[in-house]
Design a protein around this motif. Structure first.
Motif, mmCIF file in Angstrom:
data_model
loop_
_atom_site.group_PDB
_atom_site.id
_atom_site.type_symbol
_atom_site.label_atom_id
_atom_site.label_comp_id
_atom_site.label_asym_id
_atom_site.label_seq_id
_atom_site.Cartn_x
_atom_site.Cartn_y
_atom_site.Cartn_z
ATOM 1 N N MET A 1 89.017 -101.397 -27.424
ATOM 2 C CA MET A 1 89.629 -99.840 -28.497
ATOM 3 C C MET A 1 91.133 -101.194 -27.982
ATOM 4 S SD MET A 1 88.117 -97.794 -29.003
ATOM 5 C CE MET A 1 89.103 -96.843 -30.607
ATOM 6 N N ARG A 2 91.739 -101.722 -29.758
ATOM 7 C CA ARG A 2 92.649 -102.343 -30.379
ATOM 8 C C ARG A 2 93.539 -102.111 -30.992
ATOM 9 N NH1 ARG A 2 89.189 -107.653 -31.453
ATOM 10 N NH2 ARG A 2 87.753 -107.736 -29.623
ATOM 11 N N SER A 21 102.132 -99.426 -23.586
ATOM 12 C CA SER A 21 100.916 -100.147 -22.669
ATOM 13 C C SER A 21 101.262 -99.677 -21.417
ATOM 14 C CB SER A 21 101.467 -101.672 -22.588
ATOM 15 O OG SER A 21 101.630 -102.573 -24.188
ATOM 16 N N LEU A 24 99.575 -96.078 -21.322
ATOM 17 C CA LEU A 24 98.524 -96.845 -20.684
ATOM 18 C C LEU A 24 98.344 -97.020 -19.032
ATOM 19 C CD1 LEU A 24 96.743 -98.349 -23.972
ATOM 20 C CD2 LEU A 24 96.153 -95.962 -23.543
ATOM 21 N N ARG A 29 94.506 -96.779 -17.417
ATOM 22 C CA ARG A 29 93.112 -97.099 -18.683
ATOM 23 C C ARG A 29 93.510 -98.599 -18.117
ATOM 24 N NH1 ARG A 29 92.474 -93.220 -22.143
ATOM 25 N NH2 ARG A 29 92.675 -91.342 -21.078
ATOM 26 N N VAL A 31 94.594 -102.347 -19.451
ATOM 27 C CA VAL A 31 95.523 -102.262 -20.681
ATOM 28 C C VAL A 31 95.716 -103.442 -20.506
ATOM 29 C CG1 VAL A 31 97.982 -101.256 -19.997
ATOM 30 C CG2 VAL A 31 97.833 -102.465 -21.938
ATOM 31 N N GLU A 150 88.962 -99.188 -22.578
ATOM 32 C CA GLU A 150 89.853 -100.082 -22.429
ATOM 33 C C GLU A 150 90.905 -100.269 -23.650
ATOM 34 O OE1 GLU A 150 87.020 -103.182 -20.272
ATOM 35 O OE2 GLU A 150 86.211 -103.274 -22.225
ATOM 36 N N TYR A 151 91.326 -101.382 -23.276
ATOM 37 C CA TYR A 151 93.068 -100.851 -24.303
ATOM 38 C C TYR A 151 93.477 -102.716 -24.675
ATOM 39 C CZ TYR A 151 92.432 -96.110 -24.562
ATOM 40 O OH TYR A 151 91.411 -94.785 -24.264
ATOM 41 N N VAL A 153 97.029 -104.332 -26.906
ATOM 42 C CA VAL A 153 97.830 -103.469 -27.570
ATOM 43 C C VAL A 153 98.724 -104.769 -27.900
ATOM 44 C CG1 VAL A 153 100.101 -102.487 -26.824
ATOM 45 C CG2 VAL A 153 97.871 -101.720 -25.567
ATOM 46 N N LEU A 262 97.540 -92.257 -29.055
ATOM 47 C CA LEU A 262 95.726 -92.441 -27.862
ATOM 48 C C LEU A 262 95.238 -91.518 -28.806
ATOM 49 C CD1 LEU A 262 94.968 -93.567 -25.356
ATOM 50 C CD2 LEU A 262 95.742 -91.460 -23.852
ATOM 51 N N LEU A 265 93.557 -93.859 -31.567
ATOM 52 C CA LEU A 265 93.197 -94.616 -31.271
ATOM 53 C C LEU A 265 91.828 -94.406 -30.574
ATOM 54 C CD1 LEU A 265 92.255 -97.726 -31.503
ATOM 55 C CD2 LEU A 265 94.610 -97.615 -28.119
ATOM 56 N N ASP A 266 91.868 -93.226 -29.700
ATOM 57 C CA ASP A 266 90.234 -93.055 -29.411
ATOM 58 C C ASP A 266 89.376 -92.597 -30.501
ATOM 59 O OD1 ASP A 266 90.729 -93.732 -26.519
ATOM 60 O OD2 ASP A 266 91.699 -92.288 -25.826
#
Length: 319
Positions: A1-2, A21, A24, A29, A31, A150-151, A153, A262, A265-266
């Motif tokens: 996920m961006r 960041s 997370l 997570r 990141v 997965e992230y 940022v 968050l 985003l999710d």
């Protein structure tokens, strides 16, 4: 996920990107943070006092060679541009196992692995635009197969300058950080206008909010796009003095904003086919506008009409 953090200069987008960041990372997570702003301050905001890592934008030859892999439509790195899409044989990246690239380019700060595009150097002044460097991030993201949990940022360049390339479309969620001022809201309106029609999920987070009048102003002008707002923060001031504390020590109201971001985003779902169509659209635009002449070839030939990146492509490549 961006997720991308955007806004006018001085709005607090770099601080917001760094805090999110770290948030997370402290949640456990995976990141990766990326500094794609012409003012390269994300590493410092994460707490890195040392020299920056090797810059993506200053090492394009290696990056292109790494990404093209064995793609038969790309005979050499010399014909790759910032929008060149992946295809069969291209190296598709992930956050867990692409050790060669991350080892070459990344550094750790505040528990966060991060990349930088790099600053202007003397050879760039008066010759190159900054998008010659942010194009490296666009190439990287176009070859990255990240998934839920997965992230990535990204701290973007300020204001509407982000629209000089297709990079603004590479995110699942874009958060515009706005002060409760006419200029802050003006940048939001400009961003929303430029992003319309490109599938950009755009939300607003207020910053430097001091009182209920500030909140009312943001609600009036951002409407349903407003996710929340950050108030004054002793935690942030201490971090900016080089005295970072755990994210759990952040003021509860400010921590709740991170939770909301968050969650938003999710809630996003990436359509890999639609995402790749956007990649190809901007590639064909750039090819026709300047790149075919610059390279001396028809770069539309780099597009494989049957290829779609994503987990399915990764599984096919591993067979």
């Amino acid at each position: 996920m961006r997720i991308a953090f955007v806004g006018k200069g001085g709005s607090g987008k770099t601080t917001s990107a760094a805090v999110f960041s770290r948030y997370l990372a402290e949640l456990g997570r995976p990141v990766l943070a990326i500094d794609a702003d012409i003012n390269q301050h994300l590493g410092a905001a994460l707490g890195d006092d040392g020299p920056p890592p090797r810059a993506l934008g200053a090492d394009l030859a290696w990056l292109k060679e790494h990404l093209r892999g064995t793609n038969p439509r790309i005979p050499s790195a010399d014909v790759m541009i910032k929008t060149t899409p992946p295809g069969p044989g291209s190296r598709l990246l992930d956050l867990a196992t692409d050790g060669e690239l991350l080892q070459r380019y990344s550094a750790m700060a505040g528990g966060v692995r991060y990349l930088v595009t790099g600053e202007f150097d003397e050879a760039d002044v008066g010759v190159s635009c900054y998008h010659s460097k942010t194009g490296a991030v666009e190439l990287y993201l176009n070859h990255l197969v990240d998934g839920p949990g997965e992230y990535v940022v990204v701290d973007m360049t300020a204001g509407a300058d982000a629209f000089a390339s297709g990079l603004f479309t590479r995110f699942d969620l874009t958060v515009l950080v706005s002060e409760p001022t006419k200029r802050g809201i003006g940048v939001y309106r400009q961003y929303a206008e430029h992003a319309a029609g490109h599938g950009v999920a755009l939300r607003v987070v207020g910053n430097k909010v001091a009182d209920p009048d500030d909140v009312a102003y943001l609600r009036e002008h951002a409407g349903d796009a407003l996710l929340g707002w950050f108030g004054q923060s002793a935690w942030v001031r201490a971090a900016e003095r080089g005295e970072p504390a755990p994210i759990a020590a952040l003021e509860p109201a400010n921590l709740a904003v991170l939770d909301t971001v968050l969650s938003a985003l999710d809630d996003q779902r990436r359509d890999w086919a639609a995402y790749h169509r956007g990649t190809v659209e901007f590639h064909l635009r750039n090819a026709a506008a300047w790149a075919n002449r610059a390279v001396g070839a028809d770069l539309a030939a780099q597009v494989d009409p049957e290829f779609v990146p994503g987990p399915v492509a990764v599984r096919a490549a591993s067979v």
